[in-house]
Design a protein around this motif. Structure first.
Motif, PDB file in Angstrom:
ATOM      1  N   LEU A  87      45.108  51.641  37.880  1.00 38.02           N
ATOM      2  CA  LEU A  87      46.276  50.814  37.578  1.00 38.02           C
ATOM      3  C   LEU A  87      45.881  49.643  36.694  1.00 38.02           C
ATOM      4  CD1 LEU A  87      49.270  50.276  37.966  1.00 38.02           C
ATOM      5  CD2 LEU A  87      48.722  49.065  40.091  1.00 38.02           C
ATOM      6  N   ALA A  88      44.734  49.042  36.965  1.00 38.93           N
ATOM      7  CA  ALA A  88      44.259  47.933  36.138  1.00 38.93           C
ATOM      8  C   ALA A  88      44.074  48.384  34.700  1.00 38.93           C
ATOM      9  CB  ALA A  88      42.955  47.379  36.703  1.00 38.93           C
ATOM     10  N   GLY A  89      43.499  49.575  34.522  1.00 40.36           N
ATOM     11  CA  GLY A  89      43.290  50.085  33.175  1.00 40.36           C
ATOM     12  C   GLY A  89      44.593  50.321  32.441  1.00 40.36           C
ATOM     13  N   GLU A  90      45.581  50.871  33.131  1.00 42.79           N
ATOM     14  CA  GLU A  90      46.866  51.145  32.498  1.00 42.79           C
ATOM     15  C   GLU A  90      47.579  49.864  32.075  1.00 42.79           C
ATOM     16  OE1 GLU A  90      48.948  53.514  35.367  1.00 42.79           O
ATOM     17  OE2 GLU A  90      48.220  55.393  34.503  1.00 42.79           O
ATOM     18  N   LEU A  91      47.458  48.819  32.883  1.00 46.09           N
ATOM     19  CA  LEU A  91      48.151  47.560  32.601  1.00 46.09           C
ATOM     20  C   LEU A  91      47.294  46.561  31.818  1.00 46.09           C
ATOM     21  CD1 LEU A  91      50.076  46.983  35.969  1.00 46.09           C
ATOM     22  CD2 LEU A  91      50.988  47.806  33.791  1.00 46.09           C
ATOM     23  N   GLY A  92      46.103  46.977  31.422  1.00 52.45           N
ATOM     24  CA  GLY A  92      45.242  46.090  30.647  1.00 52.45           C
ATOM     25  C   GLY A  92      44.725  44.920  31.449  1.00 52.45           C
ATOM     26  N   LEU A  93      44.468  45.141  32.734  1.00 54.55           N
ATOM     27  CA  LEU A  93      44.012  44.075  33.625  1.00 54.55           C
ATOM     28  C   LEU A  93      42.563  44.300  34.041  1.00 54.55           C
ATOM     29  CD1 LEU A  93      47.116  44.009  36.017  1.00 54.55           C
ATOM     30  CD2 LEU A  93      46.732  42.588  33.980  1.00 54.55           C
ATOM     31  N   GLN A  94      42.007  43.290  34.689  1.00 56.37           N
ATOM     32  CA  GLN A  94      40.702  43.434  35.326  1.00 56.37           C
ATOM     33  C   GLN A  94      40.914  43.954  36.745  1.00 56.37           C
ATOM     34  OE1 GLN A  94      37.678  42.802  33.809  1.00 56.37           O
ATOM     35  NE2 GLN A  94      38.909  42.463  31.946  1.00 56.37           N
ATOM     36  N   VAL A  95      39.976  44.755  37.208  1.00 61.72           N
ATOM     37  CA  VAL A  95      40.050  45.226  38.588  1.00 61.72           C
ATOM     38  C   VAL A  95      40.098  44.019  39.521  1.00 61.72           C
ATOM     39  CG1 VAL A  95      38.842  46.472  40.421  1.00 61.72           C
ATOM     40  CG2 VAL A  95      38.855  47.381  38.091  1.00 61.72           C
ATOM     41  N   GLY A  96      41.072  44.013  40.423  1.00 59.17           N
ATOM     42  CA  GLY A  96      41.236  42.897  41.343  1.00 59.17           C
ATOM     43  C   GLY A  96      42.324  41.932  40.945  1.00 59.17           C
ATOM     44  N   ASP A  97      42.767  41.982  39.672  1.00 57.72           N
ATOM     45  CA  ASP A  97      43.907  41.154  39.272  1.00 57.72           C
ATOM     46  C   ASP A  97      45.132  41.571  40.087  1.00 57.72           C
ATOM     47  OD1 ASP A  97      42.363  39.882  37.421  1.00 57.72           O
ATOM     48  OD2 ASP A  97      43.226  40.897  35.667  1.00 57.72           O
ATOM     49  N   GLU A  98      45.962  40.608  40.444  1.00 58.11           N
ATOM     50  CA  GLU A  98      47.103  40.919  41.301  1.00 58.11           C
ATOM     51  C   GLU A  98      48.270  41.521  40.522  1.00 58.11           C
ATOM     52  OE1 GLU A  98      48.043  37.421  43.746  1.00 58.11           O
ATOM     53  OE2 GLU A  98      47.242  38.642  45.384  1.00 58.11           O
ATOM     54  N   ASP A 133      55.050  45.492  25.557  1.00 57.47           N
ATOM     55  CA  ASP A 133      55.933  44.494  24.963  1.00 57.47           C
ATOM     56  C   ASP A 133      55.905  44.606  23.447  1.00 57.47           C
ATOM     57  OD1 ASP A 133      53.611  43.218  24.071  1.00 57.47           O
ATOM     58  OD2 ASP A 133      53.630  41.723  25.677  1.00 57.47           O
ATOM     59  N   THR A 134      56.574  43.673  22.768  1.00 57.42           N
ATOM     60  CA  THR A 134      56.684  43.749  21.314  1.00 57.42           C
ATOM     61  C   THR A 134      55.356  43.514  20.603  1.00 57.42           C
ATOM     62  OG1 THR A 134      57.397  41.430  21.347  1.00 57.42           O
ATOM     63  CG2 THR A 134      59.119  43.117  21.264  1.00 57.42           C
ATOM     64  N   ARG A 135      54.350  43.010  21.340  1.00 60.59           N
ATOM     65  CA  ARG A 135      53.019  42.820  20.747  1.00 60.59           C
ATOM     66  C   ARG A 135      52.100  44.001  21.014  1.00 60.59           C
ATOM     67  NH1 ARG A 135      50.738  37.965  23.582  1.00 60.59           N
ATOM     68  NH2 ARG A 135      51.933  38.870  25.299  1.00 60.59           N
ATOM     69  N   GLY A 136      52.638  44.993  21.761  1.00 52.34           N
ATOM     70  CA  GLY A 136      51.828  46.166  22.084  1.00 52.34           C
ATOM     71  C   GLY A 136      50.990  46.001  23.330  1.00 52.34           C
ATOM     72  N   VAL A 137      51.208  44.924  24.085  1.00 54.32           N
ATOM     73  CA  VAL A 137      50.451  44.662  25.311  1.00 54.32           C
ATOM     74  C   VAL A 137      51.114  45.399  26.478  1.00 54.32           C
ATOM     75  CG1 VAL A 137      49.648  42.903  26.931  1.00 54.32           C
ATOM     76  CG2 VAL A 137      49.738  42.414  24.471  1.00 54.32           C
ATOM     77  N   PRO A 138      50.347  46.142  27.298  1.00 54.07           N
ATOM     78  CA  PRO A 138      50.938  46.838  28.442  1.00 54.07           C
ATOM     79  C   PRO A 138      51.718  45.883  29.330  1.00 54.07           C
ATOM     80  CG  PRO A 138      48.690  47.580  28.113  1.00 54.07           C
ATOM     81  CD  PRO A 138      48.903  46.411  27.181  1.00 54.07           C
ATOM     82  N   LEU A 139      52.906  46.319  29.755  1.00 54.96           N
ATOM     83  CA  LEU A 139      53.799  45.440  30.515  1.00 54.96           C
ATOM     84  C   LEU A 139      54.082  45.968  31.910  1.00 54.96           C
ATOM     85  CD1 LEU A 139      55.663  43.017  30.707  1.00 54.96           C
ATOM     86  CD2 LEU A 139      57.419  44.325  29.508  1.00 54.96           C
ATOM     87  N   GLU A 140      54.466  47.230  32.022  1.00 53.07           N
ATOM     88  CA  GLU A 140      54.838  47.767  33.329  1.00 53.07           C
ATOM     89  C   GLU A 140      54.450  49.233  33.442  1.00 53.07           C
ATOM     90  OE1 GLU A 140      59.052  48.144  33.995  1.00 53.07           O
ATOM     91  OE2 GLU A 140      59.302  49.319  32.161  1.00 53.07           O
ATOM     92  N   ARG A 141      54.192  49.637  34.653  1.00 53.79           N
ATOM     93  CA  ARG A 141      53.963  51.044  35.000  1.00 53.79           C
ATOM     94  C   ARG A 141      55.059  51.424  35.962  1.00 53.79           C
ATOM     95  NH1 ARG A 141      53.392  55.753  36.695  1.00 53.79           N
ATOM     96  NH2 ARG A 141      51.415  56.841  36.906  1.00 53.79           N
ATOM     97  N   VAL A 142      55.870  52.441  35.618  1.00 51.42           N
ATOM     98  CA  VAL A 142      57.037  52.793  36.426  1.00 51.42           C
ATOM     99  C   VAL A 142      56.969  54.256  36.840  1.00 51.42           C
ATOM    100  CG1 VAL A 142      59.561  52.842  36.532  1.00 51.42           C
ATOM    101  CG2 VAL A 142      58.412  51.104  35.157  1.00 51.42           C
ATOM    102  N   ARG A 143      57.316  54.496  38.088  1.00 48.18           N
ATOM    103  CA  ARG A 143      57.469  55.849  38.615  1.00 48.18           C
ATOM    104  C   ARG A 143      58.914  55.981  39.086  1.00 48.18           C
ATOM    105  NH1 ARG A 143      57.439  59.024  43.275  1.00 48.18           N
ATOM    106  NH2 ARG A 143      56.160  60.914  43.155  1.00 48.18           N
ATOM    107  N   SER A 144      59.705  56.787  38.368  1.00 50.43           N
ATOM    108  CA  SER A 144      61.131  56.932  38.680  1.00 50.43           C
ATOM    109  C   SER A 144      61.422  58.353  39.120  1.00 50.43           C
ATOM    110  CB  SER A 144      61.982  56.594  37.453  1.00 50.43           C
ATOM    111  OG  SER A 144      61.755  55.273  37.029  1.00 50.43           O
ATOM    112  N   LEU A 145      62.015  58.474  40.294  1.00 45.62           N
ATOM    113  CA  LEU A 145      62.348  59.777  40.868  1.00 45.62           C
ATOM    114  C   LEU A 145      63.869  59.904  40.907  1.00 45.62           C
ATOM    115  CD1 LEU A 145      60.803  62.183  42.242  1.00 45.62           C
ATOM    116  CD2 LEU A 145      61.297  61.072  44.427  1.00 45.62           C
ATOM    117  N   TYR A 146      64.394  60.953  40.261  1.00 50.47           N
ATOM    118  CA  TYR A 146      65.838  61.147  40.177  1.00 50.47           C
ATOM    119  C   TYR A 146      66.245  62.469  40.828  1.00 50.47           C
ATOM    120  CZ  TYR A 146      65.648  57.570  36.493  1.00 50.47           C
ATOM    121  OH  TYR A 146      65.438  56.417  35.784  1.00 50.47           O
TER     122      TYR A 146
END
Length: 252
Positions: A126-137, A226-239
């Motif tokens: 998840l950290a990798g997908e959102l461009g975060l460090q492991v342990g970031d909240e 976002d508009t700068r290309g920075v990862p913003l959200e990871r979504v799992r949508s079940l319909y």
């Protein structure tokens, strides 16, 4: 171009009946019930199984197979102890438009019911997908999706706490998350990657959405930037597969 038996484009050719004309009894009953549904109209009650079996001269077991397919296809829905004719499926665009926008465009009232809002340290993937460090909240926002108070899906959103630090106090859980980001934080969406697949709901998901476990579901995984290309959200949508179809526009 002429369509066999006067059928419209997009309908199964010959209504799915083979040229040799030999079809299962349940399917023949299903075709006749579909014609009855058209006559009845949305929201009208379906006659009892006993009455339908007598009308179409089939066994109750054969009739139930036909009704099961119609339920799975979204042509019928439960209402109390009875069964009524369902309305057309909701069409959700595969685009950066929000769920709220998609439902409103079809004259339905969107809504959401909060299941939970939690924060926890991001693990490696998840950290990798959102461009975060492991342990970031990160926040995990889970909500049941509604259309005219009908439960139609389940959505899980993961977003960095650093991007939306006051999500737990400023955000109204039954409102649009996209609108909150844009109007309160000035964050716009630039692009996203999506993957769509067919799955069965887990027992927990089926309970939250209010569907049988055997009902096919449409699952969308989305990673938005976002508009700068920075990862913003990871979504799992079940319909719900019986209540939704998805549309997209292809072009240059």
């Amino acid at each position: 171009m002429d369509y066999p038996n006067g059928q419209e484009p997009g309908a199964p050719i010959r209504s799915g009946i083979p040229e040799h004309g030999r079809i299962p009894k349940y399917y023949a009953a299903k075709v006749r019930i579909e014609a009855l549904l058209t006559e009845l109209g949305e929201g009208e009650a379906l006659p009892t199984e006993r009455d339908l079996a007598l009308r179409f001269e089939v066994s109750r077991e054969t009739l139930r197979l036909a009704l099961r397919e119609l339920h799975l296809e979204g042509r019928l829905r439960r209402l109390g102890r009875g069964t009524v004719v369902a309305g057309p499926k909701l069409e959700q665009p595969l685009s950066l438009a929000s769920y709220t926008e998609g439902v409103r465009k079809q004259g339905r009232r969107p809504g959401r019911h909060l299941v939970g809002l939690d924060r926890f340290p991001a693990q490696t993937r998840l950290a990798g997908e959102l461009g975060l460090q492991v342990g970031d909240e990160v926040w995990h926002l889970e909500r049941v999706l509604l259309a005219d108070e009908e439960r139609v899906g389940l959505e899980s959103t993961y977003v960095a706490v650093a991007r939306v630090p006051h999500l737990d106090t400023e955000f109204e859980p039954d409102s649009s998350f996209y609108a909150y980001l844009h109007e309160h934080l000035g964050i716009g969406f630039g692009n996203a990657d999506e993957r769509l697949e067919t799955v069965l709901a887990t027992p927990r998901e089926a309970l939250l959405i209010g569907t049988p476990g055997a009902l096919p579901m449409l699952l969308i995984h989305r990673l938005s930037r976002d508009t700068r290309g920075v990862p913003l959200e990871r979504v799992r949508s079940l319909y719900r597969g019986d209540r939704f179809s998805f549309t997209t526009h292809l072009g240059d």
